[in-house]
Design an enzyme around this catalytic site. Structure first.
Site, mmCIF file in Angstrom:
data_model
loop_
_atom_site.group_PDB
_atom_site.id
_atom_site.type_symbol
_atom_site.label_atom_id
_atom_site.label_comp_id
_atom_site.label_asym_id
_atom_site.label_seq_id
_atom_site.Cartn_x
_atom_site.Cartn_y
_atom_site.Cartn_z
ATOM 1 N N GLU A 54 0.828 -1.209 0.000
ATOM 2 C CA GLU A 54 0.000 0.000 0.000
ATOM 3 C C GLU A 54 0.864 1.262 0.000
ATOM 4 O O GLU A 54 0.628 2.193 -0.787
ATOM 5 C CB GLU A 54 -0.919 0.025 1.235
ATOM 6 C CG GLU A 54 -1.753 -1.223 1.414
ATOM 7 C CD GLU A 54 -1.126 -2.235 2.362
ATOM 8 O OE1 GLU A 54 -1.801 -2.642 3.318
ATOM 9 O OE2 GLU A 54 0.048 -2.603 2.125
ATOM 10 N N ALA A 156 7.744 -36.897 -8.451
ATOM 11 C CA ALA A 156 7.496 -37.267 -9.843
ATOM 12 C C ALA A 156 7.281 -38.771 -9.892
ATOM 13 O O ALA A 156 8.002 -39.521 -9.227
ATOM 14 C CB ALA A 156 8.678 -36.871 -10.722
ATOM 15 N N LEU A 206 19.922 -29.973 -3.776
ATOM 16 C CA LEU A 206 18.705 -29.310 -3.295
ATOM 17 C C LEU A 206 18.784 -27.790 -3.381
ATOM 18 O O LEU A 206 18.102 -27.088 -2.644
ATOM 19 C CB LEU A 206 18.377 -29.735 -1.858
ATOM 20 C CG LEU A 206 18.158 -31.233 -1.623
ATOM 21 C CD1 LEU A 206 17.801 -31.484 -0.160
ATOM 22 C CD2 LEU A 206 17.079 -31.787 -2.528
ATOM 23 N N ARG A 209 18.866 -23.664 -9.102
ATOM 24 C CA ARG A 209 19.950 -23.398 -10.042
ATOM 25 C C ARG A 209 19.440 -22.774 -11.341
ATOM 26 O O ARG A 209 19.779 -23.215 -12.444
ATOM 27 C CB ARG A 209 20.722 -24.688 -10.313
ATOM 28 C CG ARG A 209 21.375 -25.235 -9.061
ATOM 29 C CD ARG A 209 22.261 -26.438 -9.312
ATOM 30 N NE ARG A 209 21.559 -27.618 -9.733
ATOM 31 C CZ ARG A 209 20.942 -28.456 -8.914
ATOM 32 N NH1 ARG A 209 20.916 -28.203 -7.612
ATOM 33 N NH2 ARG A 209 20.348 -29.537 -9.385
ATOM 34 N N GLY A 297 12.306 -38.998 0.643
ATOM 35 C CA GLY A 297 11.634 -40.063 -0.093
ATOM 36 C C GLY A 297 10.359 -40.556 0.556
ATOM 37 O O GLY A 297 9.727 -39.891 1.377
#
Length: 369
Positions: A54, A156, A206, A209, A297
């Site tokens: 704001e 994935a 981790l 990049r 995992g």
């Protein structure tokens, strides 16, 4: 409210999103100033400790803000923190109307900002695009209301639900575009968390990049403090912080060696299956860690789901089939006994990433397994 009001608030929300990953533990906020239905200034909270949306927008607008309308995605603050109160800036600017997406639950604000504006004679309207605003700042809301960070589980997998072959090969299940997006996710996260088995098997960095990205804090849940000193995680400790979370029975020599290597070693209570993850979540909340990206995992994901700590899932599904009775799946642990008690995903979206599909949504727990 009018169609123009909704357009302006959606514009403010899009601006607010730009601050994600830079403003935490503050909320992401966007603001648009209009006069006569025309945009005269807009801005967003860019980084923690920086000008609020704001105030930044009103500074740009100057005298053009007088008598105009301010659209803001969160109730303006009314207290002195790292910056002066936004309510004072709004009143000084001569704004005639303020449209707010949602009230701020923070105890120093919590309706007081709205009350100050109304007391100053400004017309205040609240609730436009409230659902979108709450979705945007869900991590901020959880941290303030429950004292815990927002955990996003990312993995994935193939069409048959495998995250690796039975032989353990997992590079690469997802496509290049999906993997590039993960670096953006890391950039927008305060911390990335994995279990020690993933660290030992994959030896990951981790880090984020891509050009312009920043590295999150890396967290390894390592009950016995087994993380090798020559791992990529430890070797890169000067480039990005590394926290190793261990149990009370971890060998002292292992803890000392990791500390000497530059890691922050955190010792927490443990039980039969490892470190107490609720204690970890509470510690992260105390340290104002807002967004945690969990990259596996299966064991750590299973434990986090069973502790009902995962809030959101992001699953990249690749058009591949691996088969294999013993090929690993994303979530290990005991799981649920009955389909009727399954953890469900709500408000989900489906987005293509070249050959892959990203499915994401919020996790809902039944309270029973």
């Amino acid at each position: 409210m009018s169609e123009l009001d909704e357009q302006m608030m959606l514009r403010a929300l899009a601006l607010a999103e730009r601050g994600l990953g830079r403003v935490e533990p503050n909320p992401a906020v966007g603001a648009v100033v209009t006069s006569g239905g025309e945009v005269v200034a807009e801005d967003y909270h860019r980084f923690f400790g920086g000008a609020h949306a704001e105030s930044a927008a009103l500074t740009t607008a100057g005298e053009r803000a007088r008598g105009g309308t301010l659209y803001v995605t969160l109730e303006p603050c009314c207290h002195h923190g790292k910056t002066p109160p936004c309510t004072d800036a709004i009143i000084r600017a001569g704004i005639g109307r303020v449209v707010v997406a949602m009230q701020d639950p923070f105890t120093e604000v919590a309706g007081r900002g709205l009350a100050q504006l109304r007391k100053a004679g400004i017309k205040v309207e609240v609730g436009l695009c409230e659902k979108q605003a709450m979705r945007l700042n869900a991590p901020y809301l959880k941290l303030n209301q429950r004292g815990l960070p927002w955990f996003t589980a990312k993995w994935a997998m193939t069409l048959d639900g495998k995250i690796a072959t039975a032989a353990g090969d997992s590079q690469w299940i997802s496509c290049e575009k999906s993997r590039q997006f993960v670096h953006q996710l890391r950039d927008r996260s305060d911390a990335v968390l994995i279990g020690v088995r993933t660290a030992l098997k994959d030896d990951p960095l981790l880090t984020a990049r891509l050009p312009g990205t920043r590295n999150p804090t890396r967290i390894v849940v390592d009950t016995r403090a087994r993380l090798p000193h020559d791992s990529k995680l430890v070797a890169s400790v000067k480039d990005a912080p590394l926290w190793v979370v261990c149990g009370q029975q971890a060998p002292r020599e292992n803890l000392d060696a990791l500390t000497k290597a530059g890691c922050r070693v955190i010792v927490l209570p443990q039980h039969d299956v490892g470190v107490d993850l609720l204690s970890l979540a509470e510690l992260l909340g105390t340290e104002r860690v807002t967004n945690v990206l969990v990259e596996g995992g299966g064991r750590i994901l299973g434990s986090l789901f069973e502790a009902e700590l995962i809030d959101h899932v992001m699953v990249f599904v690749a058009p591949k089939l691996l088969g294999g009775q013993h090929a690993p799946t994303p979530i290990a642990g005991a799981g649920v006994k009955f389909v009727a008690k399954a953890w469900t995903v709500s408000d989900f979206t489906v987005k293509p990433f070249d050959a892959d599909v990203l499915i994401e949504g919020d996790v809902r727990y039944s309270g029973e397994r």
